[in-house]
Scaffold this motif. Sequence first.
Motif, PDB file in Angstrom:
ATOM      1  N   SER A  14       0.849  -1.220   0.000  1.00  0.00           N
ATOM      2  CA  SER A  14       0.000   0.000   0.000  1.00  0.00           C
ATOM      3  C   SER A  14       0.866   1.244   0.000  1.00  0.00           C
ATOM      4  CB  SER A  14      -0.897   0.054   1.240  1.00  0.00           C
ATOM      5  OG  SER A  14      -1.751  -1.015   1.238  1.00  0.00           O
ATOM      6  N   ALA A  15       1.894   1.254   0.862  1.00  0.00           N
ATOM      7  CA  ALA A  15       2.735   2.454   0.968  1.00  0.00           C
ATOM      8  C   ALA A  15       3.482   2.721  -0.342  1.00  0.00           C
ATOM      9  CB  ALA A  15       3.722   2.301   2.121  1.00  0.00           C
ATOM     10  N   ILE A  91      16.559  -4.897   0.582  1.00  0.00           N
ATOM     11  CA  ILE A  91      16.108  -4.618   1.955  1.00  0.00           C
ATOM     12  C   ILE A  91      15.684  -5.954   2.564  1.00  0.00           C
ATOM     13  CG2 ILE A  91      14.437  -3.372   3.398  1.00  0.00           C
ATOM     14  CD1 ILE A  91      14.428  -1.135   1.401  1.00  0.00           C
ATOM     15  N   PRO A  92      16.488  -6.497   3.490  1.00  0.00           N
ATOM     16  CA  PRO A  92      16.178  -7.832   4.012  1.00  0.00           C
ATOM     17  C   PRO A  92      15.016  -7.814   5.009  1.00  0.00           C
ATOM     18  CG  PRO A  92      18.067  -6.917   5.161  1.00  0.00           C
ATOM     19  CD  PRO A  92      17.691  -5.915   4.093  1.00  0.00           C
ATOM     20  N   SER A  93      14.459  -8.982   5.258  1.00  0.00           N
ATOM     21  CA  SER A  93      13.373  -9.095   6.238  1.00  0.00           C
ATOM     22  C   SER A  93      13.989  -8.980   7.631  1.00  0.00           C
ATOM     23  CB  SER A  93      12.647 -10.428   6.068  1.00  0.00           C
ATOM     24  OG  SER A  93      11.467 -10.403   6.823  1.00  0.00           O
ATOM     25  N   THR A 132      19.997  -2.207   2.844  1.00  0.00           N
ATOM     26  CA  THR A 132      19.608  -1.385   3.991  1.00  0.00           C
ATOM     27  C   THR A 132      18.813  -2.293   4.934  1.00  0.00           C
ATOM     28  OG1 THR A 132      19.293   0.495   2.501  1.00  0.00           O
ATOM     29  CG2 THR A 132      18.455   0.725   4.754  1.00  0.00           C
ATOM     30  N   ALA A 133      19.230  -2.358   6.192  1.00  0.00           N
ATOM     31  CA  ALA A 133      18.498  -3.151   7.189  1.00  0.00           C
ATOM     32  C   ALA A 133      17.724  -2.178   8.080  1.00  0.00           C
ATOM     33  CB  ALA A 133      19.469  -3.984   8.016  1.00  0.00           C
ATOM     34  N   ILE A 134      16.412  -2.383   8.168  1.00  0.00           N
ATOM     35  CA  ILE A 134      15.573  -1.414   8.872  1.00  0.00           C
ATOM     36  C   ILE A 134      15.182  -1.958  10.254  1.00  0.00           C
ATOM     37  CG2 ILE A 134      13.426  -0.074   8.755  1.00  0.00           C
ATOM     38  CD1 ILE A 134      13.748  -0.095   5.710  1.00  0.00           C
ATOM     39  N   ILE A 135      15.648  -1.244  11.279  1.00  0.00           N
ATOM     40  CA  ILE A 135      15.423  -1.653  12.678  1.00  0.00           C
ATOM     41  C   ILE A 135      14.262  -0.829  13.235  1.00  0.00           C
ATOM     42  CG2 ILE A 135      16.476  -1.799  14.978  1.00  0.00           C
ATOM     43  CD1 ILE A 135      17.826  -3.608  12.824  1.00  0.00           C
ATOM     44  N   GLY A 179       9.044   3.824   6.370  1.00  0.00           N
ATOM     45  CA  GLY A 179      10.509   3.763   6.446  1.00  0.00           C
ATOM     46  C   GLY A 179      11.103   3.067   5.228  1.00  0.00           C
ATOM     47  N   ILE A 180      10.420   2.018   4.768  1.00  0.00           N
ATOM     48  CA  ILE A 180      10.903   1.288   3.582  1.00  0.00           C
ATOM     49  C   ILE A 180      10.822   2.187   2.345  1.00  0.00           C
ATOM     50  CG2 ILE A 180      10.366  -0.649   2.027  1.00  0.00           C
ATOM     51  CD1 ILE A 180       9.514  -2.213   4.598  1.00  0.00           C
TER      52      ILE A 180
END
Length: 297
Positions: A14-15, A91-93, A132-135, A179-180
Amino acid sequence: MQQAGGNLGSYVVSALREADTAFNISILARQSSTSKFPSGILVHRTDYSKESLLAIFKGQDAVVSTIATDSLAVQQTIIDAAAEAGVKRFIPSEYGIDTSNSTAPDYVPDTKLKQDVHARLRTKESLGMSWTAIIVGVWFDWGIGTGIMSWDIPNRKAVIYNTGDEHYCGANLERIAEGIVKTLQRPEETKNQFVYVRSHRTTQNEVIALLEKFTGVKWEIEKARTEEATAKGKRLLKEGDDLFGLVYTVLGALYGVPSLSDFEEKAQYWSKKLDIEKEDLEETVRRVVEEVEARKQ
Ligand SMILES: NC(=O)c1ccc[n+]([C@@H]2O[C@H](COP(=O)([O-])OP(=O)(O)OC[C@H]3O[C@@H](n4cnc5c(N)ncnc54)[C@H](OP(=O)(O)O)[C@@H]3O)[C@@H](O)[C@H]2O)c1
């Protein structure tokens, strides 16, 4: 490009669709997938073999993975195929506690798989694929609404760990998806980085006060210690209970290990860099209570 049917994946789709940037997106799903996808988006059914993934990834700029925790090993093949196909950003899980901290697996053994993924991604940098790893800490609205993170709205009960005043960070599902999107919109700033995104930095005592405010009653509170949650989680993992083993080890880290769950300074840095606005804690808790109460009717 991602597994878009899961808890997070649908928010990400959606985003991406609503973003100002015109992303041309397609979705990966297993042959056996029963996920429902929005119409008008190409869905690639795959067996996740390298050959199948190579064909799908040709010509793609980025792969966003939201694959399930218990299938993270599959991601290694996805990474290899993406790099070989010439994908520029992976972008990893990730989307949880701070796995950039080497001690994370001591508290949450499952995070070792995520660290193995970082190591694999680093080997692809020289091939031209960045990551990019999103925390995000805990999934804040999801964690309260599902009750899985020790809040029980229907029965007005909660478990409070330690003093309840320890700070931790968490992000709402829409915020994680934002963020993604912002990461993809700013490829240079986010290249080969851990990016920290949160909706709230709070404490269990602040959350329980708001839950009592919006439900209008005092809740039944059980007190517990995070060391016990960690030990229980590790025992459950050994016994083969992957889900609750993960839940209890995460609870132990979330409320008991600030170096893994309280990354406010880094989140402030990234909020400015990615132009992410503040969210209101009261508003989030009020919304989640309303959503859960509406489901009861
Ligand atoms: N911080 C937190 O509080 C928190 C909470 C939950 C999750 N997470 C993290 O967020 C990430 C995504 O979690 P999620 O709950 O959104 O995942 P999920 O809903 O459990 O699964 C996402 C998708 O993965 C695909 N999948 C499952 N098993 C697979 C396999 N063996 N091979 C290939 N694809 C498979 C499925 O897609 P199809 O059926 O359509 O193929 C599924 O819809 C994970 O890294 C997880 O650790 C963090």
